[in-house]
Design a protein around this motif. Structure first.
Motif, PDB file in Angstrom:
ATOM      1  N   VAL A   1       0.683  -1.297   0.072  1.00 25.69           N
ATOM      2  CA  VAL A   1      -0.089  -0.102  -0.036  1.00 25.69           C
ATOM      3  C   VAL A   1       0.846   1.085   0.082  1.00 25.69           C
ATOM      4  O   VAL A   1       0.489   2.346  -0.856  1.00 25.69           O
ATOM      5  CB  VAL A   1      -0.977  -0.099   1.305  1.00 25.69           C
ATOM      6  N   ILE A   2       1.711   1.255   0.784  1.00 26.31           N
ATOM      7  CA  ILE A   2       2.607   2.657   0.881  1.00 26.31           C
ATOM      8  C   ILE A   2       3.760   2.500  -0.149  1.00 26.31           C
ATOM      9  O   ILE A   2       3.542   3.636  -0.904  1.00 26.31           O
ATOM     10  CB  ILE A   2       3.315   2.540   2.220  1.00 26.31           C
ATOM     11  N   LYS A   3       4.529   1.529  -0.534  1.00 28.92           N
ATOM     12  CA  LYS A   3       5.578   1.601  -1.500  1.00 28.92           C
ATOM     13  C   LYS A   3       4.868   1.719  -2.855  1.00 28.92           C
ATOM     14  O   LYS A   3       5.371   2.325  -3.887  1.00 28.92           O
ATOM     15  CB  LYS A   3       6.377   0.514  -1.339  1.00 28.92           C
ATOM     16  N   GLY A   4       3.545   1.382  -2.778  1.00 30.80           N
ATOM     17  CA  GLY A   4       2.714   1.507  -4.311  1.00 30.80           C
ATOM     18  C   GLY A   4       2.230   2.680  -4.381  1.00 30.80           C
ATOM     19  O   GLY A   4       1.575   2.951  -5.462  1.00 30.80           O
ATOM     20  N   GLY A   5       2.303   3.784  -3.414  1.00 25.26           N
ATOM     21  CA  GLY A   5       1.907   5.119  -3.578  1.00 25.26           C
ATOM     22  C   GLY A   5       0.311   5.405  -3.459  1.00 25.26           C
ATOM     23  O   GLY A   5       0.004   6.330  -3.830  1.00 25.26           O
ATOM     24  N   PHE A   6      -0.373   4.316  -2.805  1.00 22.28           N
ATOM     25  CA  PHE A   6      -1.735   4.460  -2.564  1.00 22.28           C
ATOM     26  C   PHE A   6      -2.103   5.421  -1.504  1.00 22.28           C
ATOM     27  O   PHE A   6      -2.990   6.366  -1.375  1.00 22.28           O
ATOM     28  CB  PHE A   6      -2.273   3.323  -2.387  1.00 22.28           C
ATOM     29  N   ILE A   7      -1.265   5.160  -0.286  1.00 22.95           N
ATOM     30  CA  ILE A   7      -1.438   6.201   0.935  1.00 22.95           C
ATOM     31  C   ILE A   7      -0.253   6.364   1.377  1.00 22.95           C
ATOM     32  O   ILE A   7       0.634   5.474   1.470  1.00 22.95           O
ATOM     33  CB  ILE A   7      -2.411   5.348   1.972  1.00 22.95           C
ATOM     34  N   LYS A   8       0.142   7.760   1.748  1.00 20.60           N
ATOM     35  CA  LYS A   8       1.557   7.875   2.478  1.00 20.60           C
ATOM     36  C   LYS A   8       1.283   7.541   3.878  1.00 20.60           C
ATOM     37  O   LYS A   8       0.362   7.190   4.561  1.00 20.60           O
ATOM     38  CB  LYS A   8       1.719   9.388   2.399  1.00 20.60           C
ATOM     39  N   PRO A   9       2.638   7.220   4.544  1.00 25.18           N
ATOM     40  CA  PRO A   9       2.680   6.688   5.876  1.00 25.18           C
ATOM     41  C   PRO A   9       1.747   7.188   6.706  1.00 25.18           C
ATOM     42  O   PRO A   9       0.870   6.444   7.699  1.00 25.18           O
ATOM     43  CB  PRO A   9       4.190   6.868   6.156  1.00 25.18           C
ATOM     44  N   PHE A  10       1.721   8.517   7.152  1.00 27.41           N
ATOM     45  CA  PHE A  10       1.199   9.139   8.111  1.00 27.41           C
ATOM     46  C   PHE A  10      -0.258   9.126   8.009  1.00 27.41           C
ATOM     47  O   PHE A  10      -1.188   8.892   8.898  1.00 27.41           O
ATOM     48  CB  PHE A  10       1.495  10.512   8.463  1.00 27.41           C
ATOM     49  N   GLY A  11      -0.940   9.225   6.811  1.00 25.16           N
ATOM     50  CA  GLY A  11      -2.140   9.081   6.273  1.00 25.16           C
ATOM     51  C   GLY A  11      -2.532   7.583   6.763  1.00 25.16           C
ATOM     52  O   GLY A  11      -3.932   7.565   7.046  1.00 25.16           O
ATOM     53  N   PHE A  12      -1.793   6.710   6.245  1.00 22.24           N
ATOM     54  CA  PHE A  12      -2.149   5.362   6.448  1.00 22.24           C
ATOM     55  C   PHE A  12      -2.311   4.909   7.956  1.00 22.24           C
ATOM     56  O   PHE A  12      -3.136   4.430   8.525  1.00 22.24           O
ATOM     57  CB  PHE A  12      -1.010   4.238   5.961  1.00 22.24           C
ATOM     58  N   ILE A  13      -1.552   5.697   9.049  1.00 20.86           N
ATOM     59  CA  ILE A  13      -1.615   5.699  10.257  1.00 20.86           C
ATOM     60  C   ILE A  13      -3.044   6.284  10.638  1.00 20.86           C
ATOM     61  O   ILE A  13      -3.557   5.398  11.532  1.00 20.86           O
ATOM     62  CB  ILE A  13      -0.617   6.429  10.878  1.00 20.86           C
ATOM     63  N   LEU A  14      -3.161   7.263  10.277  1.00 23.54           N
ATOM     64  CA  LEU A  14      -4.429   8.048  10.635  1.00 23.54           C
ATOM     65  C   LEU A  14      -5.699   6.925  10.384  1.00 23.54           C
ATOM     66  O   LEU A  14      -6.722   6.792  11.251  1.00 23.54           O
ATOM     67  CB  LEU A  14      -4.659   9.252  10.152  1.00 23.54           C
ATOM     68  N   LEU A  15      -5.625   6.485   9.112  1.00 22.38           N
ATOM     69  CA  LEU A  15      -6.714   5.564   8.627  1.00 22.38           C
ATOM     70  C   LEU A  15      -6.879   4.317   9.633  1.00 22.38           C
ATOM     71  O   LEU A  15      -7.866   3.687  10.082  1.00 22.38           O
ATOM     72  CB  LEU A  15      -6.503   5.336   7.323  1.00 22.38           C
ATOM     73  N   ARG A  16      -5.537   3.821   9.816  1.00 23.10           N
ATOM     74  CA  ARG A  16      -5.529   2.608  10.712  1.00 23.10           C
ATOM     75  C   ARG A  16      -5.902   2.783  12.138  1.00 23.10           C
ATOM     76  O   ARG A  16      -6.830   2.035  12.521  1.00 23.10           O
ATOM     77  CB  ARG A  16      -4.120   2.177  10.682  1.00 23.10           C
ATOM     78  N   VAL A  17      -5.607   3.974  12.779  1.00 22.02           N
ATOM     79  CA  VAL A  17      -6.077   4.343  14.161  1.00 22.02           C
ATOM     80  C   VAL A  17      -7.471   4.635  14.172  1.00 22.02           C
ATOM     81  O   VAL A  17      -8.140   4.077  15.035  1.00 22.02           O
ATOM     82  CB  VAL A  17      -5.243   5.675  14.722  1.00 22.02           C
ATOM     83  N   ALA A  18      -8.071   5.422  13.313  1.00 23.20           N
ATOM     84  CA  ALA A  18      -9.229   5.830  13.397  1.00 23.20           C
ATOM     85  C   ALA A  18     -10.365   4.595  13.008  1.00 23.20           C
ATOM     86  O   ALA A  18     -11.323   4.554  13.788  1.00 23.20           O
ATOM     87  CB  ALA A  18      -9.546   7.151  12.424  1.00 23.20           C
ATOM     88  N   GLY A  19      -9.754   3.811  11.999  1.00 27.12           N
ATOM     89  CA  GLY A  19     -10.646   2.670  11.640  1.00 27.12           C
ATOM     90  C   GLY A  19     -10.978   1.795  12.875  1.00 27.12           C
ATOM     91  O   GLY A  19     -11.890   1.440  12.989  1.00 27.12           O
ATOM     92  N   ALA A  20      -9.830   1.497  13.311  1.00 30.44           N
ATOM     93  CA  ALA A  20      -9.624   0.278  14.425  1.00 30.44           C
ATOM     94  C   ALA A  20     -10.456   0.995  15.567  1.00 30.44           C
ATOM     95  O   ALA A  20     -11.346   0.258  16.314  1.00 30.44           O
ATOM     96  CB  ALA A  20      -8.476   0.124  14.842  1.00 30.44           C
ATOM     97  N   GLY A  21     -10.485   2.271  15.876  1.00 32.55           N
ATOM     98  CA  GLY A  21     -11.085   2.867  16.950  1.00 32.55           C
ATOM     99  C   GLY A  21     -12.775   2.749  16.636  1.00 32.55           C
ATOM    100  O   GLY A  21     -13.276   2.633  17.691  1.00 32.55           O
TER     101      GLY A  21
END
Length: 298
Positions: free
Chosen positions: A28-48
């Protein structure tokens, strides 16, 4: 299933989810789909969101007002500093350096557990941790490096800060598991965590082009949110209720083995003698640590 057996299964499954996630997150990250910090926010908010939706499955428990500060500290060390430093550090250093640094977590937790949790340090646990450490280091040093690492010292420092932060988080939630059911306090950890990472990831997440995602990329993102975040942050406290903190973190040595096995299955890696020897050392170390009896709580 006996509680202690379930705790071992939970600790093992945490590493299975994390091991698989190395491949998915990299895509996901190296493919350029989501940048690292954006992925973290999506991950944390989604799990929350998931933790709040499923919190009704847990027991109705009244939270002491003073414990909200402990929840906040858990979010600072276990979500914000932990995730942000690791993703940013991984951007500068190599996977080999990062994986070697991360194997210090069980050692840090062993020291912190002896100081703050008064856990007894016995010889079999020390031998087990050293065996697992040696296997993880061997496996890491024979991995493949990347050519685009721009600032290895800075990257290594950030990954080390992440390792220390995660170790502190384990100690913090160990105390919470004695008092509350995981679903009672983890939803607050992720609420605070979402607030903390929001300023770092909002601009990157808002810039995501969702139309560029294939069904498989959506699956990989979903797995990181549901498997590597929701499931792992739920299973870790369940394991910590029955096992010592230093025992649970020793399972971290299984991560590179599981990541390697999954990479072999999907065809991105191959099996050789070095990996087999390293895996044997790691499994032997985890076995020795798991032999310790769980100290009964008063």
């Amino acid at each position: 299933m006996p509680k202690k057996t379930f705790a071992f299964v939970a600790a093992f499954m945490v590493q299975v989810f994390y091991g698989i996630t190395f491949t998915f997150a990299s895509d996901v990250i190296k493919g350029g789909f989501i940048k690292p910090f954006g992925f973290i926010l999506l991950r944390v908010a989604g799990a929350g969101v998931l933790f709040w939706l499923f919190s009704f499955l847990g027991p109705k428990e009244k939270i002491d007002r003073k414990d909200y500060f402990t929840f906040f500290l858990g979010a600072v060390f276990g979500i914000a500093i932990n995730m942000l430093c690791f993703f940013k550090g991984f951007e500068y250093t190599t996977p080999i350096h990062a994986s070697v640094i991360m194997v210090v977590v069980p050692i840090i937790v062993l020291i912190l557990s002896a100081i703050f949790l008064k856990e007894k340090v016995i010889s079999t646990k020390i031998i087990g941790i050293l065996l697992g450490l040696s296997g993880a280091v061997v496996l890491s040093f024979y991995g493949k490096s990347t050519a685009d690492s721009t600032n290895i010292p800075l990257g290594n420092l950030l990954v080390f800060i992440n390792a220390v932060s995660y170790s502190i988080y384990i100690i913090i939630i160990k105390k919470l598991t004695y008092k509350y059911h995981p679903l009672t306090f983890i939803k607050w950890l992720f609420l605070f965590g979402t607030i903390l990472v929001f300023p770092f990831g909002f601009s990157q997440l808002s810039a995501v082009d969702w139309t560029s995602f294939s069904p498989y990329i959506f699956f990989e993102v979903g797995f990181v949110i549901v498997g590597a975040t929701f499931a792992t942050y739920l299973l870790n406290p369940l394991a910590l209720r029955e096992l010592k903190a230093s025992t649970v973190t020793t399972f971290l040595y299984l991560q590179p083995v599981i990541a390697g096995i999954f990479a072999i299955i999907v065809g991105s890696d191959s099996l050789d003698l070095i990996k087999i020897v390293a895996a044997i050392l790691i499994f032997a170390g985890v076995y020795l640590v798991s032999l310790n009896k769980v100290k009964k709580r008063e």
